[in-house]
Enzyme design. Sequence first.
Site, PDB file in Angstrom:
ATOM      1  CG  HIS A  69      -0.648  -0.408   2.474  1.00 14.87           C
ATOM      2  ND1 HIS A  69       0.451   0.090   3.139  1.00 14.87           N
ATOM      3  CD2 HIS A  69      -1.220  -1.296   3.331  1.00 14.87           C
ATOM      4  CE1 HIS A  69       0.522  -0.451   4.340  1.00 14.87           C
ATOM      5  NE2 HIS A  69      -0.469  -1.293   4.473  1.00 14.87           N
ATOM      6  CG  ASP A  95      -5.194  -3.087   3.245  1.00 18.35           C
ATOM      7  OD1 ASP A  95      -5.162  -4.190   3.840  1.00 18.35           O
ATOM      8  OD2 ASP A  95      -4.756  -2.038   3.755  1.00 18.35           O
TER       9      ASP A  95
END
Length: 403
Positions: free
Chosen positions: A236, A294
């Site tokens: 991320h 995610d």
Amino acid sequence: MSGPARQAGNAWSGGTLIANARIVTPGGVLDGGWIWLRNAEIAAIGGPSDPLPSAAASAERIDGDGGWALPGFVDVHVHGGAGHDFMDADESLAGIEAIARFHAKHGTTGMLATSLTASREELTAMIDRASRYMAGDMPFAQVLGVHLEGPFVSLKWKGAQNPDYIGPPQLDWLDEWAARYPGVLKLQTLAPELPGALDYIERLASHGIVPAAGHTDATYEQIVAAADRGLRHAVHTFNAMTPLHHRNPGTVGAVLTDDRISAEVIADGHHVHHAAIKVLSRSKGNGKVILVTDAMAAAGMPDGEGYELGGLPVVLTCGVARLKDGGNLAGSTLTMIGAFRHMVREVGIDIPAASAMASGNPARQLGLDGVTGSLEARKRADVLLLNEALELRAVWARGRLQE
């Protein structure tokens, strides 16, 4: 997801033929093309002037209506969905199946079951459940392996990771997991600046596991040194890592400029501004950006309290998940089709490039691009059919229509 219009045919013996679609292939877009799925594989693919194989005459025919046929999405960073988390102690494996079913409806045909920072025993139990699920039929999205996010991360950049279990890398844990579950661990996130991390990164690579930087306070120089030892992935990007400064480029600066590192991004409009994603894609090139969700257990669930991430209470407000204590973003409720559309509509990435970021790039990072991630003959029949508005009409995972 609306169902495709079909013509009668023997789907069991002849497979499925998707015709009159814009087929996204590694060689370009086949306008008005067709793709034939049979026996869990892509049997053949062609443009409007290419003749159909005679055996496709008995296929169930689906009119693509000028929409898009894309390879199924591969999500290398997903914690859960539909009220379940991969860390749930569910010996029946029903929780994993519910996650796989939910994300398959949103275009994911392959995923890495992703952990959170937890005890050694809890992590081992999670790997064991994923391994047992992988040995079964897997009728929905395929669990391709495990992504361990932590527990060897930075306390300063812990985000929604549970601080009670954060610590330095343990080589004996890794060696035990790799020996006990060969081929199951595919990727691990750690902070490269921690004591022993460089040796751990080298050991990950020796086991065929992708070493990833994330939840890290590393400097630019520390990331480059880690890449010299085998670091190949950033988790991320922009989130939970040292930011870019013109005199101190930090983790972000190293990720943007080191061609050895592929970069995940959560393209949901909350985690990263679309302008920052443009910077990322222009710096890395389309081949090194990987879309991820995610997603946590609350993906697909209503707003409210009562959710958890790694044992930490989470509140879901307008679809955005945050820790109840402190307000840190706690994963997301994103789906891969949502990430893909965001890249096209908000970031301005063209459809073939966004497709590669969601499918081909992650498959290649995992070493699975010979099996999935692109629409080519003899690859697994992981296929998406979208209309012109980029809404999903149908999903096939390993040749099975997801309903």
